[in-house]
Design a protein around this motif. Structure first.
Motif, PDB file in Angstrom:
ATOM      1  N   ALA A   1       0.837  -1.198   0.000  1.00 34.58           N
ATOM      2  CA  ALA A   1       0.000   0.000   0.000  1.00 34.58           C
ATOM      3  C   ALA A   1       0.876   1.254   0.000  1.00 34.58           C
ATOM      4  O   ALA A   1       0.584   2.220  -0.730  1.00 34.58           O
ATOM      5  CB  ALA A   1      -0.929  -0.005   1.209  1.00 34.58           C
ATOM      6  N   ASP A   2       1.934   1.261   0.792  1.00 30.27           N
ATOM      7  CA  ASP A   2       2.847   2.409   0.822  1.00 30.27           C
ATOM      8  C   ASP A   2       3.505   2.609  -0.539  1.00 30.27           C
ATOM      9  O   ASP A   2       3.632   3.745  -1.023  1.00 30.27           O
ATOM     10  CB  ASP A   2       3.932   2.220   1.894  1.00 30.27           C
ATOM     11  N   ALA A   3       3.921   1.505  -1.162  1.00 32.29           N
ATOM     12  CA  ALA A   3       4.566   1.605  -2.478  1.00 32.29           C
ATOM     13  C   ALA A   3       3.587   2.167  -3.506  1.00 32.29           C
ATOM     14  O   ALA A   3       3.957   3.046  -4.312  1.00 32.29           O
ATOM     15  CB  ALA A   3       5.078   0.237  -2.918  1.00 32.29           C
ATOM     16  N   LEU A   4       2.355   1.693  -3.475  1.00 29.27           N
ATOM     17  CA  LEU A   4       1.353   2.218  -4.413  1.00 29.27           C
ATOM     18  C   LEU A   4       1.058   3.684  -4.144  1.00 29.27           C
ATOM     19  O   LEU A   4       0.881   4.477  -5.087  1.00 29.27           O
ATOM     20  CB  LEU A   4       0.064   1.394  -4.326  1.00 29.27           C
ATOM     21  N   GLN A   5       1.010   4.051  -2.888  1.00 28.59           N
ATOM     22  CA  GLN A   5       0.749   5.458  -2.550  1.00 28.59           C
ATOM     23  C   GLN A   5       1.907   6.341  -3.032  1.00 28.59           C
ATOM     24  O   GLN A   5       1.685   7.405  -3.607  1.00 28.59           O
ATOM     25  CB  GLN A   5       0.563   5.618  -1.038  1.00 28.59           C
ATOM     26  N   GLN A   6       3.124   5.897  -2.817  1.00 25.48           N
ATOM     27  CA  GLN A   6       4.282   6.677  -3.280  1.00 25.48           C
ATOM     28  C   GLN A   6       4.295   6.785  -4.801  1.00 25.48           C
ATOM     29  O   GLN A   6       4.565   7.850  -5.353  1.00 25.48           O
ATOM     30  CB  GLN A   6       5.586   6.035  -2.785  1.00 25.48           C
ATOM     31  N   GLN A   7       3.971   5.686  -5.460  1.00 23.39           N
ATOM     32  CA  GLN A   7       3.923   5.714  -6.922  1.00 23.39           C
ATOM     33  C   GLN A   7       2.817   6.663  -7.378  1.00 23.39           C
ATOM     34  O   GLN A   7       3.008   7.433  -8.320  1.00 23.39           O
ATOM     35  CB  GLN A   7       3.674   4.311  -7.477  1.00 23.39           C
ATOM     36  N   GLY A   8       1.696   6.631  -6.703  1.00 21.64           N
ATOM     37  CA  GLY A   8       0.595   7.531  -7.046  1.00 21.64           C
ATOM     38  C   GLY A   8       0.978   8.987  -6.834  1.00 21.64           C
ATOM     39  O   GLY A   8       0.627   9.859  -7.636  1.00 21.64           O
ATOM     40  N   GLU A   9       1.670   9.247  -5.741  1.00 18.24           N
ATOM     41  CA  GLU A   9       2.094  10.621  -5.471  1.00 18.24           C
ATOM     42  C   GLU A   9       3.095  11.108  -6.522  1.00 18.24           C
ATOM     43  O   GLU A   9       3.070  12.274  -6.919  1.00 18.24           O
ATOM     44  CB  GLU A   9       2.707  10.721  -4.060  1.00 18.24           C
ATOM     45  N   ARG A  10       3.978  10.212  -6.982  1.00 20.06           N
ATOM     46  CA  ARG A  10       4.924  10.595  -8.036  1.00 20.06           C
ATOM     47  C   ARG A  10       4.198  10.909  -9.344  1.00 20.06           C
ATOM     48  O   ARG A  10       4.598  11.792 -10.088  1.00 20.06           O
ATOM     49  CB  ARG A  10       5.937   9.469  -8.277  1.00 20.06           C
ATOM     50  N   ASN A  11       3.130  10.171  -9.619  1.00 18.58           N
ATOM     51  CA  ASN A  11       2.393  10.370 -10.870  1.00 18.58           C
ATOM     52  C   ASN A  11       1.303  11.433 -10.756  1.00 18.58           C
ATOM     53  O   ASN A  11       0.659  11.750 -11.752  1.00 18.58           O
ATOM     54  CB  ASN A  11       1.766   9.058 -11.332  1.00 18.58           C
TER      55      ASN A  11
END
Length: 109
Positions: A79-89
């Motif tokens: 979930a953290d990885a997806l959130q970080q990826q989402g924040e980058r995009n």
């Protein structure tokens, strides 16, 4: 003489009767002791089995708890990885949506 022989026979019979009574009493006591010992062994075996069952259940619960904690930790990491990826995009996505919106505005005008 006959009376002495009869008296001796009677005494011997009484001794044998006493021995038979003692043997029967000893037999009954031995059987009773064996039953008590068997009951004690059964109770001990049941107690040991219950202890083993409880130990195995505790081990299974601990193992399940560890697995659960591992799954939760893995889920949180994903979930953290997806959130970080989402924040980058996020910036790219906002720019893309704004650009599409402007295109739609120009197309309608």
């Amino acid at each position: 003489m006959k009376t002495d022989v009869l008296k001796s026979i009677r005494e011997t019979e009484e001794e044998y009767q006493a021995m038979i009574r003692d043997a029967q009493a000893g037999r009954k006591k031995s059987l009773s002791d064996a039953e008590v010992e068997a009951d004690n062994l059964i109770q001990k075996a049941q107690k040991d089995a219950e202890g083993y069952r409880n130990q195995r259940l505790a081990e299974a619960r601990a193992q399940a708890q560890n697995r659960y904690a591992g799954i939760v930790k893995e889920g949180e990491a994903r979930a953290d990885a997806l959130q970080q990826q989402g924040e980058r995009n996020l910036t790219k996505a906002v720019d893309f949506i704004v650009a599409r919106f402007k295109e739609q505005l120009h197309a309608k005008a």
